[in-house]
Design an enzyme around this catalytic site. Structure first.
Site, PDB file in Angstrom:
ATOM      1  N   CYS A   1       2.048  -0.188  -9.070  1.00 32.89           N
ATOM      2  CA  CYS A   1       2.762  -1.394  -8.675  1.00 32.89           C
ATOM      3  C   CYS A   1       3.725  -1.848  -9.769  1.00 32.89           C
ATOM      4  O   CYS A   1       3.328  -2.043 -10.911  1.00 32.89           O
ATOM      5  CB  CYS A   1       1.761  -2.503  -8.374  1.00 32.89           C
TER       6      CYS A   1
ATOM      7  N   CYS B   1      -4.690  -0.966  -1.381  1.00 33.97           N
ATOM      8  CA  CYS B   1      -5.273   0.367  -1.353  1.00 33.97           C
ATOM      9  C   CYS B   1      -5.486   0.848  -2.780  1.00 33.97           C
ATOM     10  O   CYS B   1      -4.743   0.475  -3.680  1.00 33.97           O
ATOM     11  CB  CYS B   1      -4.424   1.342  -0.565  1.00 33.97           C
TER      12      CYS B   1
ATOM     13  N   CYS C   1       0.867  -1.177   0.000  1.00 33.10           N
ATOM     14  CA  CYS C   1       0.000   0.000   0.000  1.00 33.10           C
ATOM     15  C   CYS C   1       0.903   1.226   0.000  1.00 33.10           C
ATOM     16  O   CYS C   1       2.122   1.100  -0.007  1.00 33.10           O
ATOM     17  CB  CYS C   1      -1.039  -0.032   1.118  1.00 33.10           C
TER      18      CYS C   1
END
Length: 157
Positions: free
Chosen positions: A89, A82, A8
């Site tokens: 990512c 989140c 996150c």
């Protein structure tokens, strides 16, 4: 051996709770870590609500998802927890699954301190349930609940 990374933004709450529960529900040979894109420090309220459930996060550090990536760390499964992290990512070498299941951000909770704790307990309990679901799925490869998003999957998975 499974290598699982939970991400996150700040690695201060959701990813830390998820890591803790996945370690608890997972197999002994799994390597479970958490990281953030902008790591800070663990939210003190998270330390408090996790202690209520028997887990001590006091003194636990945070780490950078990008530092792990640059170091060539490999993960079979990467989970973003989140909404802000899904599109940030990195693609980790060797990754077979990237999953997404967002939870509310504890740093945005409002109300009295007790109201914030109640909201955080609800988030904690939802994360606990999701970590158990993920552990079961990783063992069985059966269906993963419809609230999960499978972002990518390697053809070799």
């Amino acid at each position: 051996m499974r290598r699982i990374l939970i991400i996150c933004v700040h690695n201060s709450a959701r990813s830390q709770m998820f890591e803790t529960y996945l370690r608890h529900f997972g197999d002994p040979d799994w390597v479970v870590e958490s990281a953030g894109f902008e790591p800070t420090r663990i939210n003190p309220l998270v330390v408090q609500v996790m202690a209520e459930d028997g887990f001590d996060l006091a003194g636990k550090g945070t780490q950078s998802a990008f530092a792990l990536f640059r170091a060539g760390r490999m993960f079979d499964v990467v989970v973003t927890v989140c909404g802000e992290s899904e599109d940030r990512c990195p693609i980790y070498p060797g990754m077979t699954h990237r999953l997404h299941l967002p939870f509310p951000d504890p740093s945005t909770l409002t109300g009295t301190p007790e109201e914030q704790l109640q909201q955080l307990r609800s988030i904690r309990d939802a994360i606990k349930t999701a970590a158990r679901e993920l552990a079961d799925w990783l063992r069985s490869k059966g269906p993963l609940g419809s609230r999960w998003t499978l972002v990518s999957r390697s053809p070799h998975a």
